[in-house]
Motif scaffolding. Structure first.
Motif, PDB file in Angstrom:
ATOM      1  N   MET A 246       8.265  -2.997  19.231  1.00 47.80           N
ATOM      2  CA  MET A 246       7.033  -3.687  18.334  1.00 47.80           C
ATOM      3  C   MET A 246       6.589  -2.671  17.180  1.00 47.80           C
ATOM      4  SD  MET A 246       4.023  -4.286  17.498  1.00 47.80           S
ATOM      5  CE  MET A 246       3.573  -2.803  18.024  1.00 47.80           C
ATOM      6  N   GLN A 247       6.599  -3.144  16.247  1.00 48.31           N
ATOM      7  CA  GLN A 247       6.238  -1.991  14.914  1.00 48.31           C
ATOM      8  C   GLN A 247       5.352  -2.944  13.920  1.00 48.31           C
ATOM      9  OE1 GLN A 247       9.859  -0.555  13.409  1.00 48.31           O
ATOM     10  NE2 GLN A 247       9.374   1.523  14.291  1.00 48.31           N
ATOM     11  N   ILE A 248       4.490  -2.064  13.303  1.00 48.11           N
ATOM     12  CA  ILE A 248       3.642  -2.754  12.215  1.00 48.11           C
ATOM     13  C   ILE A 248       4.828  -2.777  11.135  1.00 48.11           C
ATOM     14  CG2 ILE A 248       2.005  -2.120  10.359  1.00 48.11           C
ATOM     15  CD1 ILE A 248       0.806  -2.558  13.394  1.00 48.11           C
ATOM     16  N   THR A 249       4.902  -3.995  10.264  1.00 42.93           N
ATOM     17  CA  THR A 249       5.595  -4.213   9.380  1.00 42.93           C
ATOM     18  C   THR A 249       5.682  -3.046   8.188  1.00 42.93           C
ATOM     19  OG1 THR A 249       4.307  -5.246   7.770  1.00 42.93           O
ATOM     20  CG2 THR A 249       5.178  -6.624   9.608  1.00 42.93           C
ATOM     21  N   GLU A 250       6.756  -2.829   7.675  1.00 42.73           N
ATOM     22  CA  GLU A 250       6.866  -1.581   6.689  1.00 42.73           C
ATOM     23  C   GLU A 250       6.227  -2.220   5.408  1.00 42.73           C
ATOM     24  OE1 GLU A 250      10.993  -1.312   5.972  1.00 42.73           O
ATOM     25  OE2 GLU A 250      10.973  -1.473   3.997  1.00 42.73           O
ATOM     26  N   ARG A 251       5.687  -3.555   5.110  1.00 44.79           N
ATOM     27  CA  ARG A 251       4.933  -3.932   4.118  1.00 44.79           C
ATOM     28  C   ARG A 251       3.905  -3.137   4.213  1.00 44.79           C
ATOM     29  NH1 ARG A 251       5.253  -9.035   5.590  1.00 44.79           N
ATOM     30  NH2 ARG A 251       3.343  -9.067   6.717  1.00 44.79           N
ATOM     31  N   PHE A 252       3.341  -2.669   5.227  1.00 41.69           N
ATOM     32  CA  PHE A 252       1.905  -1.859   5.129  1.00 41.69           C
ATOM     33  C   PHE A 252       2.059  -0.541   4.251  1.00 41.69           C
ATOM     34  CE2 PHE A 252      -1.007   0.810   7.766  1.00 41.69           C
ATOM     35  CZ  PHE A 252      -2.071   0.509   6.877  1.00 41.69           C
TER      36      PHE A 252
ATOM     37  N   ILE B 150       8.068  -6.418  -3.944  1.00 35.27           N
ATOM     38  CA  ILE B 150       6.775  -5.636  -4.547  1.00 35.27           C
ATOM     39  C   ILE B 150       6.059  -6.589  -5.054  1.00 35.27           C
ATOM     40  CG2 ILE B 150       5.946  -4.028  -6.231  1.00 35.27           C
ATOM     41  CD1 ILE B 150       7.504  -2.820  -3.787  1.00 35.27           C
ATOM     42  N   ARG B 151       6.454  -7.626  -5.822  1.00 34.97           N
ATOM     43  CA  ARG B 151       5.731  -8.641  -6.382  1.00 34.97           C
ATOM     44  C   ARG B 151       5.011  -9.760  -5.357  1.00 34.97           C
ATOM     45  NH1 ARG B 151       9.777  -9.185 -10.407  1.00 34.97           N
ATOM     46  NH2 ARG B 151      10.616 -11.182  -9.535  1.00 34.97           N
ATOM     47  N   ARG B 152       5.662  -9.819  -4.238  1.00 33.53           N
ATOM     48  CA  ARG B 152       5.088 -10.459  -3.011  1.00 33.53           C
ATOM     49  C   ARG B 152       3.601  -9.647  -2.579  1.00 33.53           C
ATOM     50  NH1 ARG B 152      10.144 -13.373  -1.207  1.00 33.53           N
ATOM     51  NH2 ARG B 152      10.892 -11.774  -0.449  1.00 33.53           N
ATOM     52  N   ILE B 153       4.072  -8.285  -2.464  1.00 37.69           N
ATOM     53  CA  ILE B 153       3.064  -7.419  -2.069  1.00 37.69           C
ATOM     54  C   ILE B 153       1.873  -7.303  -3.018  1.00 37.69           C
ATOM     55  CG2 ILE B 153       2.391  -4.820  -1.562  1.00 37.69           C
ATOM     56  CD1 ILE B 153       5.163  -4.853  -0.134  1.00 37.69           C
ATOM     57  N   LEU B 154       2.330  -7.129  -4.487  1.00 36.61           N
ATOM     58  CA  LEU B 154       1.325  -7.445  -5.425  1.00 36.61           C
ATOM     59  C   LEU B 154       0.293  -8.508  -5.407  1.00 36.61           C
ATOM     60  CD1 LEU B 154       3.300  -5.887  -8.394  1.00 36.61           C
ATOM     61  CD2 LEU B 154       1.504  -4.835  -7.211  1.00 36.61           C
ATOM     62  N   GLY B 155       0.891  -9.721  -5.104  1.00 36.92           N
ATOM     63  CA  GLY B 155       0.454 -10.947  -4.843  1.00 36.92           C
ATOM     64  C   GLY B 155      -0.651 -10.968  -3.834  1.00 36.92           C
ATOM     65  N   GLN B 156      -0.565 -10.172  -2.781  1.00 38.89           N
ATOM     66  CA  GLN B 156      -1.444 -10.209  -1.816  1.00 38.89           C
ATOM     67  C   GLN B 156      -2.344  -9.151  -1.900  1.00 38.89           C
ATOM     68  OE1 GLN B 156       1.697  -9.328   1.463  1.00 38.89           O
ATOM     69  NE2 GLN B 156       0.899 -10.879   2.607  1.00 38.89           N
ATOM     70  N   LEU B 157      -2.209  -8.091  -2.689  1.00 39.91           N
ATOM     71  CA  LEU B 157      -3.058  -7.067  -3.047  1.00 39.91           C
ATOM     72  C   LEU B 157      -4.148  -7.754  -4.265  1.00 39.91           C
ATOM     73  CD1 LEU B 157      -0.931  -4.017  -3.234  1.00 39.91           C
ATOM     74  CD2 LEU B 157      -2.599  -4.419  -1.520  1.00 39.91           C
ATOM     75  N   LYS B 158      -3.741  -8.501  -4.952  1.00 39.50           N
ATOM     76  CA  LYS B 158      -4.231  -9.202  -5.836  1.00 39.50           C
ATOM     77  C   LYS B 158      -5.420 -10.247  -5.243  1.00 39.50           C
ATOM     78  CE  LYS B 158      -2.579 -12.198  -8.564  1.00 39.50           C
ATOM     79  NZ  LYS B 158      -1.535 -13.050  -9.458  1.00 39.50           N
ATOM     80  N   GLU B 159      -4.670 -10.895  -4.290  1.00 44.09           N
ATOM     81  CA  GLU B 159      -5.570 -12.013  -3.477  1.00 44.09           C
ATOM     82  C   GLU B 159      -6.670 -11.319  -2.836  1.00 44.09           C
ATOM     83  OE1 GLU B 159      -6.045 -15.677  -1.871  1.00 44.09           O
ATOM     84  OE2 GLU B 159      -4.637 -15.109  -3.400  1.00 44.09           O
ATOM     85  N   ALA B 160      -6.522 -10.113  -2.283  1.00 44.90           N
ATOM     86  CA  ALA B 160      -7.439  -9.276  -1.734  1.00 44.90           C
ATOM     87  C   ALA B 160      -8.668  -8.836  -2.709  1.00 44.90           C
ATOM     88  CB  ALA B 160      -7.023  -8.237  -0.619  1.00 44.90           C
ATOM     89  N   GLU B 161      -8.272  -8.741  -4.068  1.00 40.83           N
ATOM     90  CA  GLU B 161      -9.168  -8.249  -5.102  1.00 40.83           C
ATOM     91  C   GLU B 161      -8.910  -6.787  -5.145  1.00 40.83           C
ATOM     92  OE1 GLU B 161     -12.791 -10.381  -5.266  1.00 40.83           O
ATOM     93  OE2 GLU B 161     -11.762 -12.006  -6.211  1.00 40.83           O
ATOM     94  N   LEU B 162      -8.138  -6.163  -4.704  1.00 42.22           N
ATOM     95  CA  LEU B 162      -7.881  -4.937  -4.899  1.00 42.22           C
ATOM     96  C   LEU B 162      -7.253  -4.443  -6.106  1.00 42.22           C
ATOM     97  CD1 LEU B 162      -6.439  -3.787  -1.166  1.00 42.22           C
ATOM     98  CD2 LEU B 162      -8.898  -4.059  -1.800  1.00 42.22           C
ATOM     99  N   ILE B 163      -6.424  -5.295  -6.740  1.00 45.80           N
ATOM    100  CA  ILE B 163      -5.551  -4.966  -7.966  1.00 45.80           C
ATOM    101  C   ILE B 163      -5.759  -6.256  -8.833  1.00 45.80           C
ATOM    102  CG2 ILE B 163      -4.114  -3.241  -7.054  1.00 45.80           C
ATOM    103  CD1 ILE B 163      -2.081  -5.546  -7.132  1.00 45.80           C
ATOM    104  N   GLU B 164      -5.629  -5.815 -10.220  1.00 47.23           N
ATOM    105  CA  GLU B 164      -5.347  -6.894 -10.899  1.00 47.23           C
ATOM    106  C   GLU B 164      -3.891  -6.807 -11.458  1.00 47.23           C
ATOM    107  OE1 GLU B 164      -8.111  -7.979 -14.442  1.00 47.23           O
ATOM    108  OE2 GLU B 164      -8.379  -6.128 -14.013  1.00 47.23           O
TER     109      GLU B 164
END
Lengths: 141, 141
Positions: B1-7, B42-56
DNA sequence: TTTGTTGTAACTATTGACATTACAACGAAG
DNA sequence: CTTCGTTGTAATGTCAATAGTTACAACAAA
């Protein structure tokens, strides 16, 4: 990402053994019925708990028994026994670019912080022992 | 069991944006090179970070930009943004046997303890912010 | 010898993570 | 208004891990 259900299954298993083993023979089939799981799955977990020296299992005759004082087995011990991740709880992306000032240093910088997170989790798990869980369970009878 | 490398990928991504976005246009391809990953990942991660309003993220023209003060984004914000775990960190085994005194109570008893574990982890992650990580990285130059 | 059990191997199904290809939509620059 | 580089996203493939199941040899005691 989730902690495998092996963990809660193993906790349930330990509690069953702690509660029942002086009354009846606690077999994998018995535990499978209490947990609504499968005897083979339970036997695999019993194997891991035995490996960690948390329990004893009688081969042939059958039955599992607690090996330590209930106070001395914590959630962390059980977690380690069945879901061992060692130091690699956080899965690092591999081979970041060394030419990049961020990529070059990310691993060493982050390691320290992520290790602390894992330690915090471990310490919290160490705060709960089987004794406590068992008496909380009995309050509900 | 591991935390995803997405993190760790997401943390790396945030640091790249923080460090480079005033110098060059930080595109998914650029980040993919620094992280040794894939532009689509990376774009998928960018999408999630954008969703969380951390980036534009600038559609069309391209490039990602930090949206908050660096001190105000912690590892926990990033962890939550990329969905490193869902709502339930611990995966409970389903339908334990209600006839059994252990099975009947296990879920409610354990929940409290496991929630504390998760909270301890969250609190530790909140202690580290991007400002801090960025300045630690710069010490190595 | 019989019985009930453990320990384990083998197989399957399911799920989730990640990599990759492909392409429509977008925005700016020429 | 066309071209270009980019984003956003769907579709697909691969791989590893979890978990359920069947099967059976090894074991211990009655």
């Amino acid at each position: 990402m989730q902690i495998t259900e092996r963990f809660t299954l193993a906790i349930h298993t330990m509690l069953c053994i702690a509660y029942f083993s002086d009354k009846i023979k606690v077999t994998s089939t018995f535990i499978a019925q209490s947990t609504n799981s499968n005897p083979v799955v339970i036997r695999r977990i019993l194997g891991q708990l035995k490996e960690a020296e948390l329990i004893e299992v009688k081969a042939g005759v059958g039955g599992a028994y607690i090996k330590k004082d209930l106070k001395d087995t914590t959630l962390f011990d059980i977690f380690t026994a069945v879901d061992a991740v060692g130091n690699d709880f956080f899965n690092f992306h591999s081979n970041p670019n060394c030419q990049c000032p961020i990529g070059k240093n990310i691993h060493s910088i982050l390691d320290e912080h992520l290790t602390k997170v894992q330690l915090a989790m471990n310490e919290e798990m160490k705060k709960t022992n089987l004794q406590e869980l068992l008496s909380e369970t009995k309050e509900f009878f």
